[in-house]
Design an enzyme around this catalytic site. Sequence first.
Site, PDB file in Angstrom:
ATOM      1  N   LEU A   2       0.850  -1.200   0.000  1.00 12.56           N
ATOM      2  CA  LEU A   2       0.000   0.000   0.000  1.00 12.56           C
ATOM      3  C   LEU A   2       0.888   1.254   0.000  1.00 12.56           C
ATOM      4  CD1 LEU A   2      -3.194   0.312   0.144  1.00 12.56           C
ATOM      5  CD2 LEU A   2      -2.776   1.230   2.425  1.00 12.56           C
ATOM      6  N   GLY A   3       1.611   1.436  -1.116  1.00 16.86           N
ATOM      7  CA  GLY A   3       2.395   2.653  -1.312  1.00 16.86           C
ATOM      8  C   GLY A   3       1.538   3.696  -2.011  1.00 16.86           C
ATOM      9  N   ILE A  23       0.879   4.210  -5.276  1.00 20.13           N
ATOM     10  CA  ILE A  23      -0.031   3.674  -6.300  1.00 20.13           C
ATOM     11  C   ILE A  23      -1.039   2.727  -5.658  1.00 20.13           C
ATOM     12  CG2 ILE A  23      -0.164   2.252  -8.386  1.00 20.13           C
ATOM     13  CD1 ILE A  23       2.604   3.424  -9.162  1.00 20.13           C
ATOM     14  N   SER A  71       1.313  -4.240   3.974  1.00 20.55           N
ATOM     15  CA  SER A  71       2.504  -3.409   3.784  1.00 20.55           C
ATOM     16  C   SER A  71       3.434  -3.787   4.902  1.00 20.55           C
ATOM     17  CB  SER A  71       2.166  -1.910   3.884  1.00 20.55           C
ATOM     18  OG  SER A  71       1.967  -1.351   2.607  1.00 20.55           O
ATOM     19  N   ARG A  72       4.660  -3.284   4.871  1.00 20.80           N
ATOM     20  CA  ARG A  72       5.596  -3.650   5.944  1.00 20.80           C
ATOM     21  C   ARG A  72       5.148  -3.077   7.286  1.00 20.80           C
ATOM     22  NH1 ARG A  72      10.829  -1.730   2.879  1.00 20.80           N
ATOM     23  NH2 ARG A  72       9.273  -0.129   2.403  1.00 20.80           N
ATOM     24  N   SER A  73       4.339  -2.031   7.230  1.00 20.99           N
ATOM     25  CA  SER A  73       3.772  -1.499   8.476  1.00 20.99           C
ATOM     26  C   SER A  73       2.338  -1.054   8.204  1.00 20.99           C
ATOM     27  CB  SER A  73       4.601  -0.311   8.979  1.00 20.99           C
ATOM     28  OG  SER A  73       4.647   0.686   7.980  1.00 20.99           O
ATOM     29  N   ILE A 125       0.472  -4.673 -11.562  1.00 22.23           N
ATOM     30  CA  ILE A 125       0.951  -3.463 -12.269  1.00 22.23           C
ATOM     31  C   ILE A 125       2.343  -3.066 -11.756  1.00 22.23           C
ATOM     32  CG2 ILE A 125      -1.290  -2.460 -12.937  1.00 22.23           C
ATOM     33  CD1 ILE A 125       0.650  -1.332  -9.819  1.00 22.23           C
ATOM     34  N   ARG A 139       5.987  -5.006 -11.145  1.00 22.70           N
ATOM     35  CA  ARG A 139       7.041  -5.499 -12.025  1.00 22.70           C
ATOM     36  C   ARG A 139       6.811  -6.993 -12.190  1.00 22.70           C
ATOM     37  NH1 ARG A 139       7.867  -1.027 -13.395  1.00 22.70           N
ATOM     38  NH2 ARG A 139       9.737   0.234 -13.139  1.00 22.70           N
ATOM     39  N   ASP A 198       0.079  -6.205 -16.463  1.00 22.42           N
ATOM     40  CA  ASP A 198       0.663  -5.123 -17.272  1.00 22.42           C
ATOM     41  C   ASP A 198       2.179  -5.279 -17.371  1.00 22.42           C
ATOM     42  OD1 ASP A 198       0.555  -2.633 -18.701  1.00 22.42           O
ATOM     43  OD2 ASP A 198       1.261  -1.581 -16.901  1.00 22.42           O
ATOM     44  N   GLU A 225       9.954  -8.839 -20.298  1.00 19.22           N
ATOM     45  CA  GLU A 225       9.187  -8.068 -21.281  1.00 19.22           C
ATOM     46  C   GLU A 225      10.133  -7.224 -22.147  1.00 19.22           C
ATOM     47  OE1 GLU A 225       6.946  -5.929 -18.176  1.00 19.22           O
ATOM     48  OE2 GLU A 225       7.902  -4.090 -18.881  1.00 19.22           O
ATOM     49  N   HIS A 276       2.721  -3.138 -20.646  1.00 18.99           N
ATOM     50  CA  HIS A 276       3.354  -2.219 -19.679  1.00 18.99           C
ATOM     51  C   HIS A 276       2.999  -0.766 -20.018  1.00 18.99           C
ATOM     52  CE1 HIS A 276       7.019  -1.572 -16.824  1.00 18.99           C
ATOM     53  NE2 HIS A 276       6.078  -0.668 -16.629  1.00 18.99           N
TER      54      HIS A 276
HETATM   55  P1  NAP Z   1       5.951   3.300  -3.312  1.00 17.68           P
HETATM   56  O1  NAP Z   1       5.049   4.399  -2.900  1.00 17.68           O
HETATM   57  O2  NAP Z   1       7.387   3.350  -2.927  1.00 17.68           O
HETATM   58  O3  NAP Z   1       5.289   1.916  -2.819  1.00 17.68           O
HETATM   59  C1  NAP Z   1       5.988   0.735  -2.960  1.00 17.68           C
HETATM   60  C2  NAP Z   1       5.382  -0.374  -2.136  1.00 17.68           C
HETATM   61  O4  NAP Z   1       6.368  -1.432  -2.129  1.00 17.68           O
HETATM   62  C3  NAP Z   1       5.117   0.015  -0.688  1.00 17.68           C
HETATM   63  O5  NAP Z   1       3.921  -0.552  -0.262  1.00 17.68           O
HETATM   64  C4  NAP Z   1       6.295  -0.584   0.043  1.00 17.68           C
HETATM   65  O6  NAP Z   1       5.989  -1.067   1.316  1.00 17.68           O
HETATM   66  C5  NAP Z   1       6.635  -1.808  -0.791  1.00 17.68           C
HETATM   67  N1  NAP Z   1       8.045  -2.139  -0.582  1.00 17.68           N
HETATM   68  C6  NAP Z   1       9.110  -1.349  -0.743  1.00 17.68           C
HETATM   69  N2  NAP Z   1      10.245  -2.002  -0.441  1.00 17.68           N
HETATM   70  C7  NAP Z   1       9.851  -3.244  -0.055  1.00 17.68           C
HETATM   71  C8  NAP Z   1      10.543  -4.398   0.398  1.00 17.68           C
HETATM   72  N3  NAP Z   1      11.881  -4.398   0.525  1.00 17.68           N
HETATM   73  N4  NAP Z   1       9.842  -5.500   0.700  1.00 17.68           N
HETATM   74  C9  NAP Z   1       8.489  -5.506   0.595  1.00 17.68           C
HETATM   75  N5  NAP Z   1       7.777  -4.428   0.175  1.00 17.68           N
HETATM   76  C10 NAP Z   1       8.454  -3.316  -0.143  1.00 17.68           C
HETATM   77  O7  NAP Z   1       5.986   3.143  -4.892  1.00 17.68           O
HETATM   78  P2  NAP Z   1       4.837   3.517  -5.941  1.00 17.68           P
HETATM   79  O8  NAP Z   1       5.058   4.894  -6.435  1.00 17.68           O
HETATM   80  O9  NAP Z   1       3.522   3.149  -5.389  1.00 17.68           O
HETATM   81  O10 NAP Z   1       5.229   2.518  -7.128  1.00 17.68           O
HETATM   82  C11 NAP Z   1       5.192   1.114  -6.911  1.00 17.68           C
HETATM   83  C12 NAP Z   1       5.778   0.393  -8.101  1.00 17.68           C
HETATM   84  O11 NAP Z   1       4.851   0.378  -9.174  1.00 17.68           O
HETATM   85  C13 NAP Z   1       7.030   1.005  -8.711  1.00 17.68           C
HETATM   86  O12 NAP Z   1       8.196   0.686  -7.975  1.00 17.68           O
HETATM   87  C14 NAP Z   1       7.048   0.389 -10.084  1.00 17.68           C
HETATM   88  O13 NAP Z   1       7.772  -0.812 -10.080  1.00 17.68           O
HETATM   89  C15 NAP Z   1       5.575   0.103 -10.361  1.00 17.68           C
HETATM   90  N6  NAP Z   1       5.048   0.947 -11.430  1.00 17.68           N
HETATM   91  C16 NAP Z   1       4.538   0.348 -12.541  1.00 17.68           C
HETATM   92  C17 NAP Z   1       4.037   1.124 -13.571  1.00 17.68           C
HETATM   93  C18 NAP Z   1       3.414   0.503 -14.796  1.00 17.68           C
HETATM   94  O14 NAP Z   1       3.446   1.139 -15.848  1.00 17.68           O
HETATM   95  N7  NAP Z   1       2.851  -0.666 -14.694  1.00 17.68           N
HETATM   96  C19 NAP Z   1       4.098   2.529 -13.499  1.00 17.68           C
HETATM   97  C20 NAP Z   1       4.613   3.094 -12.348  1.00 17.68           C
HETATM   98  C21 NAP Z   1       5.093   2.294 -11.321  1.00 17.68           C
HETATM   99  P3  NAP Z   1       5.634  -0.128   2.569  1.00 17.68           P
HETATM  100  O15 NAP Z   1       4.216   0.293   2.327  1.00 17.68           O
HETATM  101  O16 NAP Z   1       5.793  -1.037   3.706  1.00 17.68           O
HETATM  102  O17 NAP Z   1       6.601   1.006   2.507  1.00 17.68           O
END
Ligand code: NAP
Length: 313
Positions: free
Chosen positions: A152-153, A155, A174-176, A230, A232, A256, A261, A279
């Site tokens: 739950l970051g 996106i 989420s981790r927290s 969505i 990776r 996606d 890919e 993607h």
């Molecule tokens: P974000 O706000 O940093 O959220 C990332 C999520 O991953 C958070 O819930 C975080 O957990 C979790 N996470 C981070 N490090 C981790 C670890 N070591 N172990 C387990 N969970 C971990 O990022 P965002 O902006 O939402 O983007 C998320 C991802 O979406 C991007 O990194 C990218 O790969 C992907 N994305 C895809 C597209 C597409 O076109 N399909 C476009 C944009 C992004 P916590 O909540 O605990 O911090």
Amino acid sequence: MTAKTLAIGNYNDTDAAALEHDLNAQRVSNLDEALALDDAAREAVTAIAYMGHAAFGGDAMDAFPNLCLIANFGVGYDAIDVDAASARDIALTNTPDVLNDDVADLAVAMLLMQGRRMRQGDELVRSGRWADGESFPLNRKMSGAKVGILGLGRIGHDIASRLAAFKMDLHYWSRSEKDTPGWTYHGDPMDLARAVDVLVIALVGGPETENMVNAAMLDALGKDGVVINISRGTTVDEGALLDALEAGRIAGAGLDVFVGEPKVDPRFYKLDQVVLQPHQGSGTVATRAAMGQLQRDNVAAFHDGKPLLTRVN
Ligand code: NAP
């Protein structure tokens, strides 16, 4: 004049023009071309505007001895070795937030498209089979579905907000635990998978999350379960996902992102119950423009000696 900014990647015409005009950047199509530049050109580079999914590791960074900034086009920076950058005092920036809406929209669209079998419905109409009297089978009700967000970051949160408007029952891991409007927190990803019908993966990519959704988690999701990814391709054990889909141990998927890919495992093509996208989560004109602007703003801030806007390390 040798350029201080090197832009690596296949930028669209607007971004390419802005990189050249605003930042006087030299442009190359990929990292291999960048590494093939002569010594003087590589030594002049202090900032790289990077677009692409090719691995950018410490050895490549060492080819640019005066490099201080890598400004990534995209929020996900799993292709870039962050530890290697930090060890060399190279700052890394990305493009968060400006793409949340588009990626969340695509996740919801895939969820509804998969659940209501819209791809098959479209085919029934276009083929003329509907006109010939063939009826479309009833499919599953999506309102009220139990949906689990894995990660739950930024996106993930925007996906959950949208799904709440579809009257879905929101759960997350989420981790927290986060401050949410009453969404159910699970401290263990397996518990999340057991509790929901649809698992939406919104994790970061990279080694920490590789194959986090594995065979056991797919079995916990169960035969009526659907996976939407969505994040990776690497966050899911793709072989286990294909096995589970083929055997009917889960009900379907909306994807996606894929391992390796744009080449996609052809086993996916034979599956009727999956929705496959190229993607394109952030792929709208407006959002790609905002991402390009944020990338250039970070490079400009660096050259102007101002604080970076969206620093990662
Ligand atoms: P974000 O706000 O940093 O959220 C990332 C999520 O991953 C958070 O819930 C975080 O957990 C979790 N996470 C981070 N490090 C981790 C670890 N070591 N172990 C387990 N969970 C971990 O990022 P965002 O902006 O939402 O983007 C998320 C991802 O979406 C991007 O990194 C990218 O790969 C992907 N994305 C895809 C597209 C597409 O076109 N399909 C476009 C944009 C992004 P916590 O909540 O605990 O911090």
